[in-house]
Design a protein around this motif. Structure first.
Motif, PDB file in Angstrom:
ATOM      1  N   ALA A  51      22.936  15.885 -68.949  1.00 55.84           N
ATOM      2  CA  ALA A  51      21.706  16.774 -68.364  1.00 55.84           C
ATOM      3  C   ALA A  51      21.096  16.437 -67.334  1.00 55.84           C
ATOM      4  CB  ALA A  51      20.930  17.550 -69.495  1.00 55.84           C
ATOM      5  N   SER A  52      20.738  15.076 -67.307  1.00 52.27           N
ATOM      6  CA  SER A  52      20.096  14.453 -66.130  1.00 52.27           C
ATOM      7  C   SER A  52      20.834  14.528 -64.716  1.00 52.27           C
ATOM      8  CB  SER A  52      19.980  12.831 -66.356  1.00 52.27           C
ATOM      9  OG  SER A  52      18.880  12.907 -67.518  1.00 52.27           O
ATOM     10  N   LEU A  53      22.157  14.476 -64.769  1.00 53.12           N
ATOM     11  CA  LEU A  53      23.106  14.476 -63.606  1.00 53.12           C
ATOM     12  C   LEU A  53      23.128  15.845 -63.444  1.00 53.12           C
ATOM     13  CD1 LEU A  53      25.843  11.812 -64.450  1.00 53.12           C
ATOM     14  CD2 LEU A  53      24.053  11.450 -63.089  1.00 53.12           C
ATOM     15  N   ALA A  54      23.207  16.760 -64.168  1.00 55.23           N
ATOM     16  CA  ALA A  54      23.106  18.148 -63.757  1.00 55.23           C
ATOM     17  C   ALA A  54      22.033  18.470 -62.946  1.00 55.23           C
ATOM     18  CB  ALA A  54      23.468  19.447 -65.091  1.00 55.23           C
ATOM     19  N   SER A  55      20.696  18.187 -63.512  1.00 60.43           N
ATOM     20  CA  SER A  55      19.622  18.551 -63.082  1.00 60.43           C
ATOM     21  C   SER A  55      19.386  17.938 -61.658  1.00 60.43           C
ATOM     22  CB  SER A  55      18.301  18.247 -63.835  1.00 60.43           C
ATOM     23  OG  SER A  55      18.355  16.752 -64.090  1.00 60.43           O
ATOM     24  N   SER A  58      21.199  20.317 -59.320  1.00 59.06           N
ATOM     25  CA  SER A  58      20.209  21.280 -59.313  1.00 59.06           C
ATOM     26  C   SER A  58      19.146  21.363 -58.203  1.00 59.06           C
ATOM     27  CB  SER A  58      19.792  22.192 -60.362  1.00 59.06           C
ATOM     28  OG  SER A  58      20.846  22.632 -61.162  1.00 59.06           O
ATOM     29  N   SER A  59      18.560  20.058 -58.415  1.00 61.70           N
ATOM     30  CA  SER A  59      17.273  19.750 -57.468  1.00 61.70           C
ATOM     31  C   SER A  59      17.763  19.333 -56.098  1.00 61.70           C
ATOM     32  CB  SER A  59      16.619  18.285 -58.057  1.00 61.70           C
ATOM     33  OG  SER A  59      16.311  18.469 -59.428  1.00 61.70           O
ATOM     34  N   ILE A  60      18.834  18.586 -55.810  1.00 58.07           N
ATOM     35  CA  ILE A  60      19.464  18.832 -54.487  1.00 58.07           C
ATOM     36  C   ILE A  60      19.780  20.032 -53.936  1.00 58.07           C
ATOM     37  CG2 ILE A  60      21.229  17.858 -53.145  1.00 58.07           C
ATOM     38  CD1 ILE A  60      21.239  15.388 -55.307  1.00 58.07           C
ATOM     39  N   THR A  61      20.427  20.895 -54.657  1.00 57.29           N
ATOM     40  CA  THR A  61      20.860  22.119 -53.935  1.00 57.29           C
ATOM     41  C   THR A  61      19.642  23.070 -54.005  1.00 57.29           C
ATOM     42  OG1 THR A  61      22.858  22.282 -55.368  1.00 57.29           O
ATOM     43  CG2 THR A  61      22.345  24.222 -54.683  1.00 57.29           C
ATOM     44  N   PHE A  62      18.788  23.042 -54.730  1.00 61.11           N
ATOM     45  CA  PHE A  62      17.607  24.102 -54.422  1.00 61.11           C
ATOM     46  C   PHE A  62      16.834  23.418 -53.153  1.00 61.11           C
ATOM     47  CE2 PHE A  62      17.119  25.502 -59.067  1.00 61.11           C
ATOM     48  CZ  PHE A  62      17.013  27.016 -58.516  1.00 61.11           C
ATOM     49  N   ALA A  63      16.544  22.023 -53.169  1.00 59.86           N
ATOM     50  CA  ALA A  63      16.020  21.292 -51.946  1.00 59.86           C
ATOM     51  C   ALA A  63      16.431  21.919 -50.662  1.00 59.86           C
ATOM     52  CB  ALA A  63      16.104  19.982 -52.170  1.00 59.86           C
ATOM     53  N   ARG A  64      18.092  21.816 -50.493  1.00 57.52           N
ATOM     54  CA  ARG A  64      18.642  22.020 -49.330  1.00 57.52           C
ATOM     55  C   ARG A  64      18.597  23.514 -48.928  1.00 57.52           C
ATOM     56  NH1 ARG A  64      24.400  18.972 -50.499  1.00 57.52           N
ATOM     57  NH2 ARG A  64      23.760  16.798 -49.729  1.00 57.52           N
ATOM     58  N   SER A  65      18.285  24.347 -49.989  1.00 57.84           N
ATOM     59  CA  SER A  65      17.953  25.882 -49.600  1.00 57.84           C
ATOM     60  C   SER A  65      16.628  26.088 -49.216  1.00 57.84           C
ATOM     61  CB  SER A  65      18.491  26.866 -50.914  1.00 57.84           C
ATOM     62  OG  SER A  65      17.413  26.605 -51.898  1.00 57.84           O
ATOM     63  N   GLY A  66      15.686  25.034 -49.462  1.00 62.99           N
ATOM     64  CA  GLY A  66      14.368  25.222 -48.688  1.00 62.99           C
ATOM     65  C   GLY A  66      13.397  26.076 -49.920  1.00 62.99           C
ATOM     66  N   LYS A  67      13.973  25.787 -51.218  1.00 61.02           N
ATOM     67  CA  LYS A  67      13.109  26.513 -52.301  1.00 61.02           C
ATOM     68  C   LYS A  67      12.160  25.635 -52.930  1.00 61.02           C
ATOM     69  CE  LYS A  67      15.172  30.419 -51.854  1.00 61.02           C
ATOM     70  NZ  LYS A  67      14.563  31.440 -51.428  1.00 61.02           N
ATOM     71  N   VAL A  68      12.341  24.102 -52.734  1.00 56.87           N
ATOM     72  CA  VAL A  68      11.382  23.361 -53.519  1.00 56.87           C
ATOM     73  C   VAL A  68      10.161  23.124 -52.707  1.00 56.87           C
ATOM     74  CG1 VAL A  68      11.079  20.942 -54.380  1.00 56.87           C
ATOM     75  CG2 VAL A  68      13.493  22.183 -54.418  1.00 56.87           C
ATOM     76  N   HIS A  69       8.983  23.254 -53.287  1.00 53.60           N
ATOM     77  CA  HIS A  69       7.810  23.046 -52.394  1.00 53.60           C
ATOM     78  C   HIS A  69       7.266  21.683 -52.663  1.00 53.60           C
ATOM     79  CE1 HIS A  69       4.167  24.613 -50.296  1.00 53.60           C
ATOM     80  NE2 HIS A  69       3.488  23.720 -50.993  1.00 53.60           N
ATOM     81  N   SER A 178      10.609  23.293 -60.833  1.00 54.78           N
ATOM     82  CA  SER A 178      10.546  22.796 -62.164  1.00 54.78           C
ATOM     83  C   SER A 178      11.823  21.784 -62.317  1.00 54.78           C
ATOM     84  CB  SER A 178      10.638  23.704 -62.981  1.00 54.78           C
ATOM     85  OG  SER A 178      12.092  24.481 -63.112  1.00 54.78           O
ATOM     86  N   LYS A 179      13.050  22.201 -61.716  1.00 52.87           N
ATOM     87  CA  LYS A 179      14.224  21.315 -61.624  1.00 52.87           C
ATOM     88  C   LYS A 179      13.841  19.850 -61.273  1.00 52.87           C
ATOM     89  CE  LYS A 179      17.251  22.968 -63.925  1.00 52.87           C
ATOM     90  NZ  LYS A 179      16.496  22.664 -65.189  1.00 52.87           N
ATOM     91  N   VAL A 180      13.028  19.778 -60.322  1.00 46.22           N
ATOM     92  CA  VAL A 180      12.753  18.545 -59.851  1.00 46.22           C
ATOM     93  C   VAL A 180      12.046  17.568 -60.487  1.00 46.22           C
ATOM     94  CG1 VAL A 180      11.569  17.071 -57.930  1.00 46.22           C
ATOM     95  CG2 VAL A 180      12.995  19.344 -57.520  1.00 46.22           C
ATOM     96  N   LEU A 181      11.063  18.011 -61.253  1.00 44.48           N
ATOM     97  CA  LEU A 181      10.064  17.448 -62.416  1.00 44.48           C
ATOM     98  C   LEU A 181      10.790  17.229 -63.585  1.00 44.48           C
ATOM     99  CD1 LEU A 181       6.534  19.126 -61.800  1.00 44.48           C
ATOM    100  CD2 LEU A 181       7.580  17.300 -60.594  1.00 44.48           C
ATOM    101  N   ASN A 182      11.863  18.208 -63.933  1.00 43.25           N
ATOM    102  CA  ASN A 182      12.350  17.938 -65.003  1.00 43.25           C
ATOM    103  C   ASN A 182      13.343  16.864 -64.860  1.00 43.25           C
ATOM    104  OD1 ASN A 182      14.278  20.581 -67.139  1.00 43.25           O
ATOM    105  ND2 ASN A 182      13.018  18.869 -67.895  1.00 43.25           N
ATOM    106  N   PHE A 183      14.090  16.885 -64.009  1.00 46.36           N
ATOM    107  CA  PHE A 183      14.866  15.487 -63.481  1.00 46.36           C
ATOM    108  C   PHE A 183      14.418  14.302 -63.950  1.00 46.36           C
ATOM    109  CE2 PHE A 183      16.480  12.416 -60.429  1.00 46.36           C
ATOM    110  CZ  PHE A 183      17.452  12.067 -60.885  1.00 46.36           C
ATOM    111  N   THR A 184      13.109  14.103 -63.278  1.00 45.41           N
ATOM    112  CA  THR A 184      12.221  13.227 -63.137  1.00 45.41           C
ATOM    113  C   THR A 184      11.597  12.693 -64.570  1.00 45.41           C
ATOM    114  OG1 THR A 184      11.325  13.741 -61.051  1.00 45.41           O
ATOM    115  CG2 THR A 184       9.936  12.019 -62.429  1.00 45.41           C
ATOM    116  N   SER A 185      11.196  13.627 -65.565  1.00 49.52           N
ATOM    117  CA  SER A 185      10.970  13.304 -66.892  1.00 49.52           C
ATOM    118  C   SER A 185      12.203  12.864 -67.509  1.00 49.52           C
ATOM    119  CB  SER A 185      10.327  14.508 -67.715  1.00 49.52           C
ATOM    120  OG  SER A 185      11.207  15.580 -67.621  1.00 49.52           O
ATOM    121  N   ASN A 186      13.353  13.487 -67.071  1.00 54.36           N
ATOM    122  CA  ASN A 186      14.633  12.996 -68.067  1.00 54.36           C
ATOM    123  C   ASN A 186      14.992  11.455 -67.744  1.00 54.36           C
ATOM    124  OD1 ASN A 186      15.294  15.443 -69.177  1.00 54.36           O
ATOM    125  ND2 ASN A 186      16.512  16.053 -67.496  1.00 54.36           N
ATOM    126  N   ILE A 187      14.659  10.943 -66.590  1.00 49.80           N
ATOM    127  CA  ILE A 187      15.121   9.589 -66.232  1.00 49.80           C
ATOM    128  C   ILE A 187      14.237   8.573 -67.255  1.00 49.80           C
ATOM    129  CG2 ILE A 187      14.658   8.186 -64.447  1.00 49.80           C
ATOM    130  CD1 ILE A 187      16.931   9.741 -63.944  1.00 49.80           C
TER     131      ILE A 187
END
Length: 250
Positions: A51-55, A58-69, A178-187
């Motif tokens: 799940a960490s690798l998947a998140s 997702s974080s990278i894909t969202f970031a590239r699309s400009g959706k992460v603030h 939330s995906k970025v923060l979820n990945f962070t907490s998963n680590i």
């Protein structure tokens, strides 16, 4: 083993796809691992690895699309990481019985509130950062990081809801943040599991490959379909998390 891998990879793909859109993918991926006979402690660690690798994807894909603030998220990341590490440390010393009951109530409130308020999260009403809402956002990041490290179920739902309720983001941007923060907490949790040898890599690696593919599909769907797709799925997953907790409690 081939049959077992087929099950966990197939369900892992769908779990990551759902999780990328609205959270709650653990409701699918963890039972898949348990279904093939993997002991609970190894299933938890292996699921966290995949799940960490998947998140991350997702974080990278969202970031590239400009959706992460990033102006907000960059402040929240260290608070999330510290909270998750503290939560993972605390879970070894404190009973989670009370938290189990409290989260059941909270996740039900979140799901019902989102369903009743038809326009909630359907458009981006974010009006900018100021010292007050940045501090509040960091406190929530710490609290939800702690919760994810300590207990876990519903973290994605709580993160998405907090970004909408506190900042006025729409569901897509809230999901991206939330995906970025979820990945962070998963680590933090993953490090604890891996350090103690609780990750079954022979299952975790192939499952991770399919979960990365699923997360990519889910992220693209969220970006292109928008809040009209994310919101109903968010409500469904929130209520499913609540149902899971009720069954555990019973």
């Amino acid at each position: 083993m081939f049959f077992d891998l087929t099950i966990i990879c197939t369900l892992g793909f769908f779990a990551a796809m759902v999780d990328a859109i609205a959270g709650g993918g653990g409701l699918i991926s963890l039972p898949a691992l348990l279904m093939v006979g993997i002991p609970p402690h190894l299933a938890l660690g292996t699921n966290k690895f995949s799940a960490s690798l998947a998140s991350l994807n997702s974080s990278i894909t969202f970031a590239r699309s400009g959706k992460v603030h990033f102006p907000l998220v960059k402040w929240q990341i260290p608070f999330t990481l510290f909270g998750a590490a503290l939560g993972a440390w605390s879970v070894l010393r404190v009973s989670s019985d009370f938290l189990n009951k409290a989260v059941l109530v909270l996740i039900l409130v979140v799901g019902i509130y989102t369903f009743v308020h038809k326009n909630l999260g359907m458009e981006n009403r974010f009006k900018g950062l100021n010292p007050f809402n940045t501090i509040i956002g960091c406190l929530f990041a710490f609290a939800l990081g702690f919760y994810d490290g300590f207990f876990g179920p519903g973290t994605g739902s709580f993160l998405i809801f907090s970004f909408i309720a506190l900042f006025g983001f729409d569901f897509v941007i809230a999901s991206a943040n939330s995906k970025v923060l979820n990945f962070t907490s998963n680590i933090a949790s993953l490090f604890l599991f891996a350090w103690n040898g609780k990750v079954l890599y022979s299952y975790g690696v192939p499952m991770a490959v399919f979960m990365i593919l699923g997360s990519y599909v889910g992220t693209r769907l969220a970006i292109h379909r928008g809040a009209a797709l994310v919101k109903p799925l968010f409500i469904i997953m929130s209520l499913l998390v609540a149902a899971k907790l009720i069954l555990q409690y019973i």
